[in-house]
Design an enzyme around this catalytic site. Structure first.
Site, PDB file in Angstrom:
ATOM      1  N   HIS A  10      -5.702 -11.385   1.483  1.00  0.00           N
ATOM      2  CA  HIS A  10      -5.749 -12.748   0.922  1.00  0.00           C
ATOM      3  C   HIS A  10      -4.925 -13.716   1.774  1.00  0.00           C
ATOM      4  O   HIS A  10      -4.647 -13.442   2.933  1.00  0.00           O
ATOM      5  CB  HIS A  10      -5.321 -12.716  -0.546  1.00  0.00           C
ATOM      6  CG  HIS A  10      -6.119 -11.716  -1.338  1.00  0.00           C
ATOM      7  ND1 HIS A  10      -7.383 -11.970  -1.817  1.00  0.00           N
ATOM      8  CD2 HIS A  10      -5.844 -10.431  -1.680  1.00  0.00           C
ATOM      9  CE1 HIS A  10      -7.857 -10.894  -2.444  1.00  0.00           C
ATOM     10  NE2 HIS A  10      -6.937  -9.937  -2.361  1.00  0.00           N
ATOM     11  N   GLU A  24      -0.491 -12.044  -5.128  1.00  0.00           N
ATOM     12  CA  GLU A  24      -0.822 -10.950  -4.225  1.00  0.00           C
ATOM     13  C   GLU A  24      -0.624 -11.332  -2.769  1.00  0.00           C
ATOM     14  O   GLU A  24      -0.103 -10.547  -1.974  1.00  0.00           O
ATOM     15  CB  GLU A  24      -2.273 -10.496  -4.462  1.00  0.00           C
ATOM     16  CG  GLU A  24      -2.694  -9.329  -3.599  1.00  0.00           C
ATOM     17  CD  GLU A  24      -4.113  -8.855  -3.875  1.00  0.00           C
ATOM     18  OE1 GLU A  24      -4.520  -7.848  -3.260  1.00  0.00           O
ATOM     19  OE2 GLU A  24      -4.807  -9.497  -4.684  1.00  0.00           O
ATOM     20  N   HIS A  78      -3.122  -4.409  -0.059  1.00  0.00           N
ATOM     21  CA  HIS A  78      -3.457  -5.199  -1.243  1.00  0.00           C
ATOM     22  C   HIS A  78      -2.599  -4.791  -2.436  1.00  0.00           C
ATOM     23  O   HIS A  78      -1.951  -3.739  -2.436  1.00  0.00           O
ATOM     24  CB  HIS A  78      -4.933  -5.013  -1.600  1.00  0.00           C
ATOM     25  CG  HIS A  78      -5.862  -5.659  -0.623  1.00  0.00           C
ATOM     26  ND1 HIS A  78      -6.491  -6.860  -0.873  1.00  0.00           N
ATOM     27  CD2 HIS A  78      -6.254  -5.281   0.624  1.00  0.00           C
ATOM     28  CE1 HIS A  78      -7.235  -7.193   0.176  1.00  0.00           C
ATOM     29  NE2 HIS A  78      -7.099  -6.242   1.106  1.00  0.00           N
ATOM     30  N   GLU A 142      -4.067  -0.128  -2.255  1.00  0.00           N
ATOM     31  CA  GLU A 142      -3.827  -0.944  -3.455  1.00  0.00           C
ATOM     32  C   GLU A 142      -2.505  -0.480  -4.059  1.00  0.00           C
ATOM     33  O   GLU A 142      -2.423   0.574  -4.675  1.00  0.00           O
ATOM     34  CB  GLU A 142      -4.974  -0.777  -4.454  1.00  0.00           C
ATOM     35  CG  GLU A 142      -6.307  -1.372  -4.008  1.00  0.00           C
ATOM     36  CD  GLU A 142      -6.399  -2.879  -4.239  1.00  0.00           C
ATOM     37  OE1 GLU A 142      -5.374  -3.502  -4.590  1.00  0.00           O
ATOM     38  OE2 GLU A 142      -7.503  -3.432  -4.074  1.00  0.00           O
TER      39      GLU A 142
END
Length: 227
Positions: A10, A24, A78, A142
């Protein structure tokens, strides 16, 4: 030379998941910079970032950066969301590449060892663009759930983020057989040193706490492990 692309998920107009006062895009950049800083201590490693600040980059461009660099490995970092808890990793769902699978096995395991008492959600596969479009072995991690209060409390800790980064680095060290650079020992006045405390209770085992302590010692800081 091993070329490793570090991709902070992101950025810019795309904040990624949000929750519990966290974004995030900020966490991923923090973790990636820590990974890159630690990797500087290894011989024969070239580090390439898809971003080093808060900017938006298309998914296809992230993969293109790695492809243009002819990278040996691509890591996209992430933070999860959706009400779950714990850590999971992904490789491209159609891959049959033995290296991609082997690297995931090693890196996933080392991250779990580094972050301690966290739910292992497993080694998974997905059709994510950065995994599909990269031409080299790639993984997407993640690292806990931003919308889970317990996970978020960990993500607010710089010590925990350091452990997350450390797990990625030790995974890379083992996967690629990386060797630490030899560093001359230098003496400093104790009054000039900063003190860091590594609390072993946050690790799965003492061995990993000791390895992280050694990492900080090599950077010139005295470290004390407490039970």
């Amino acid at each position: 030379m091993v070329r490793i692309v570090l991709d902070a998920g992101h950025g810019g107009k795309d904040s990624g998941a949000v929750g519990n006062g966290l974004r995030e895009k900020d966490l991923t950049l923090n973790i990636v910079k820590k990974i890159g800083d630690m990797l500087k201590d290894y011989e024969g490693v070239e580090i390439i970032y898809t971003r080093t600040d808060d900017r938006f980059i298309e998914l296809s461009e992230r993969a293109a950066i790695a492809n243009r660099a002819k990278a040996d490995y691509f890591i996209s970092v992430h933070i999860n969301a959706g009400g779950g808890t714990g850590f999971e990793s992904y490789i491209f769902n159609n891959t049959k590449d033995a290296k991609t699978i082997a690297y995931q096995n090693v890196i996933h395991s080392e991250i779990m060892r580094a972050i301690g008492n966290v739910t292992d959600r497993g080694k998974k596969r997905a059709n994510y663009a950065v995994l599909r479009e990269t031409k080299m072995p790639a993984i997407l991690t993640e690292n806990l759930f931003i919308d889970n209060p317990n996970d978020a409390a960990k993500l607010k800790s710089e010590q925990f983020l350091l452990q997350v980064a450390y797990g990625h680095v030790i995974g890379l060290e083992k996967a690629f057989g990386l060797k630490k650079k030899a560093k001359p020992q230098t003496k400093e006045k104790s009054s000039d040193k900063k003190l860091y405390r590594v609390q072993v209770g946050t690790f799965a085992d003492r061995e990993n706490a000791e390895r992280l302590a050694e990492e900080l010692k090599r950077k010139g800081y005295p470290v004390y492990i407490t039970d």
